[in-house]
Design a protein around this motif. Structure first.
Motif, short mmCIF file in Angstrom:
data_model
loop_
_atom_site.label_atom_id
_atom_site.label_comp_id
_atom_site.label_asym_id
_atom_site.label_seq_id
_atom_site.Cartn_x
_atom_site.Cartn_y
_atom_site.Cartn_z
N ASP A 187 0.83 -1.21 0.00
CA ASP A 187 0.00 0.00 0.00
C ASP A 187 0.86 1.25 0.00
O ASP A 187 0.55 2.24 -0.69
N ASP A 188 1.96 1.23 0.77
CA ASP A 188 2.80 2.42 0.88
C ASP A 188 3.47 2.77 -0.44
O ASP A 188 3.62 3.95 -0.78
N THR A 189 3.86 1.78 -1.22
CA THR A 189 4.54 2.05 -2.48
C THR A 189 3.55 2.33 -3.62
O THR A 189 3.80 3.18 -4.47
N SER A 190 2.44 1.61 -3.64
CA SER A 190 1.50 1.76 -4.75
C SER A 190 0.72 3.06 -4.70
O SER A 190 0.20 3.53 -5.73
N ARG A 191 0.61 3.69 -3.52
CA ARG A 191 -0.16 4.94 -3.43
C ARG A 191 0.62 6.13 -3.99
O ARG A 191 0.07 7.23 -4.09
N ARG A 192 1.86 5.95 -4.39
CA ARG A 192 2.69 7.05 -4.87
C ARG A 192 2.57 7.26 -6.38
O ARG A 192 3.19 8.16 -6.92
N PHE A 193 1.79 6.41 -7.03
CA PHE A 193 1.60 6.60 -8.47
C PHE A 193 0.23 6.06 -8.86
O PHE A 193 -0.42 5.35 -8.08
N ARG A 194 -0.17 6.38 -10.07
CA ARG A 194 -1.45 5.93 -10.61
C ARG A 194 -1.20 5.15 -11.90
O ARG A 194 -0.22 5.41 -12.61
N PRO A 195 -2.08 4.21 -12.23
CA PRO A 195 -1.90 3.46 -13.48
C PRO A 195 -1.85 4.34 -14.73
O PRO A 195 -1.21 3.98 -15.73
N SER A 196 -2.52 5.50 -14.67
CA SER A 196 -2.50 6.38 -15.85
C SER A 196 -1.12 6.95 -16.11
O SER A 196 -0.81 7.37 -17.24
N HIS A 197 -0.25 6.98 -15.09
CA HIS A 197 1.10 7.50 -15.27
C HIS A 197 1.96 6.60 -16.15
O HIS A 197 2.99 7.03 -16.66
#
Length: 373
Positions: free
Chosen positions: A63-73
């Protein structure tokens, strides 16, 4: 108020795993202090609990790492340098999780099967239990090995360059592609095997419980206790359905990833809790036996008979004051019949445990108390 799905996974994971830890600790208390015996089934369940805590920690970093980006990026090359380190952390944690999750489930199931082995009376049932253990060990070893070698070079599994390259519209064909297989089919297959094994383990003790020579209400109570494992089966069904949705596309992987982790926590902790609850019955049975023993140790005070008066000389013996010993309140505490049948249990002032011990000795039947008139 909006709650991030990954944060919900961490909260649910910590709550369920804490509850599992408390129940396993009470299980150790019952097995060691109340029963005076411990075995492989307890140690295997403790190992499963430790591995579940490891999965909870991995969920936190996911959760801590995945919240720093979005799939659209992923489709915007200019933003890739900003989240490459976080993406690599996400890929590494997922790589570790898909192996530790399978191993944790293995220890839960082995603990349950070792417990079944203790009361398996028939040779066929024992062989079936050993065969199920062997199949689960081989299956887990194969699934873990296949997850580790998803790519010919295992480090390619968490390579940021290769992962982002899937979203490039203009792919450079000159670059060497990693030799990896699509793991979706493997993970769906492992979810199906987990579900099937959960059903087999749940139904395995039912014939033995039905054949017990105990009252039907106790038999049904035991079946109800063991049926708590249905929660693990329901969680496994939901997780397999989410797994199918998760593997359809990369966008679905980002959307249904938290749901997959959530139901994985529910499945593992449900197995730990349902397998440990039957041992907690010893706490309540011990308390009821203590209360019963204290009630049996009551000393019944008997007042001396009144002297006969002139009018009582011709009174029948059965109508004398000594017959008040059969009235309600002076009944035998062991019989609990409320004084419906005349018994001289009121004269016995020793605890019931001593009486039962004398009956088990080789001195024959206990001496029956009598009244001297």
């Amino acid at each position: 108020m909006y709650l991030r799905p990954g944060f919900v996974v961490v909260v649910v994971g910590c709550t369920l795993t804490s509850l599992s830890t408390i129940i396993v600790a009470l299980r150790y208390y019952c097995r060691y202090y109340l029963m005076g015996t411990m075995g492989a089934t307890d140690h295997l369940m403790l190992t499963a609990t430790i591995l579940t805590w490891g999965n909870t920690v991995i969920n936190y970093y996911q959760d801590d790492t995945s919240r720093r980006f979005r799939p659209s990026h992923f489709f915007k090359p200019e933003k890739r340098p900003q989240f490459e380190s976080a993406l690599q952390g996400t890929l590494i944690t997922w790589f570790i999780y898909r192996m530790t999750y399978t191993v944790a489930l293995l220890f839960v199931k082995l603990s349950i099967l070792f417990f079944y082995r203790t009361f398996a009376s028939s040779v066929k049932l024992r062989r079936f239990i050993y065969g199920t253990m062997a199949i689960l060990i081989l299956y887990t070893f194969g699934a873990t090995l296949a997850s580790f070698f998803q790519c010919e070079n295992p480090s390619d599994s968490w390579s940021v360059t290769f992962y982002i390259g899937q979203f490039d519209r203009m792919k450079d064909k000159s670059k060497a592609k990693p030799k990896c297989y699509n793991p979706t089919k493997l993970w769906v297959a492992t979810a199906a095997v987990n579900l099937f094994s959960d059903v087999v383990i749940l139904l395995l003790p039912i014939p033995t419980l039905l054949s017990l020579r105990v009252p039907i209400n106790k038999r049904l109570a035991l079946i109800g206790i063991f049926s708590i494992g249905i929660m693990a089966i329901v969680a496994s069904c939901v997780r397999m359905w989410v797994m199918a949705l998760w593997g359809e596309s990369a966008q679905n992987s980002a959307q249904f990833g938290p749901d997959l982790l959530l139901w994985g926590q529910v499945e593992t902790n449900s197995g730990i809790i349902s397998a440990s609850i039957p041992f907690l019955r010893l706490i309540f049975s011990r308390r009821s036996q203590t209360q019963k023993g204290e009630s049996e140790k009551r000393v019944i005070v008997i007042s001396p008979p009144k002297p006969l008066e002139d009018g009582d000389a011709h009174r029948p013996l059965q109508q004398m004051d000594s017959m008040t010993f059969f009235e309600p309140g002076n009944e035998d505490p062991e019989k609990g019949d409320g004084g419906s049948s005349p018994m001289w249990g009121g004269f016995i002032t020793v605890p019931a445990s001593l009486s039962s011990r004398s009956r088990d000795s080789g001195s024959g039947d206990p001496e029956k108390p009598h009244l001297t008139v």
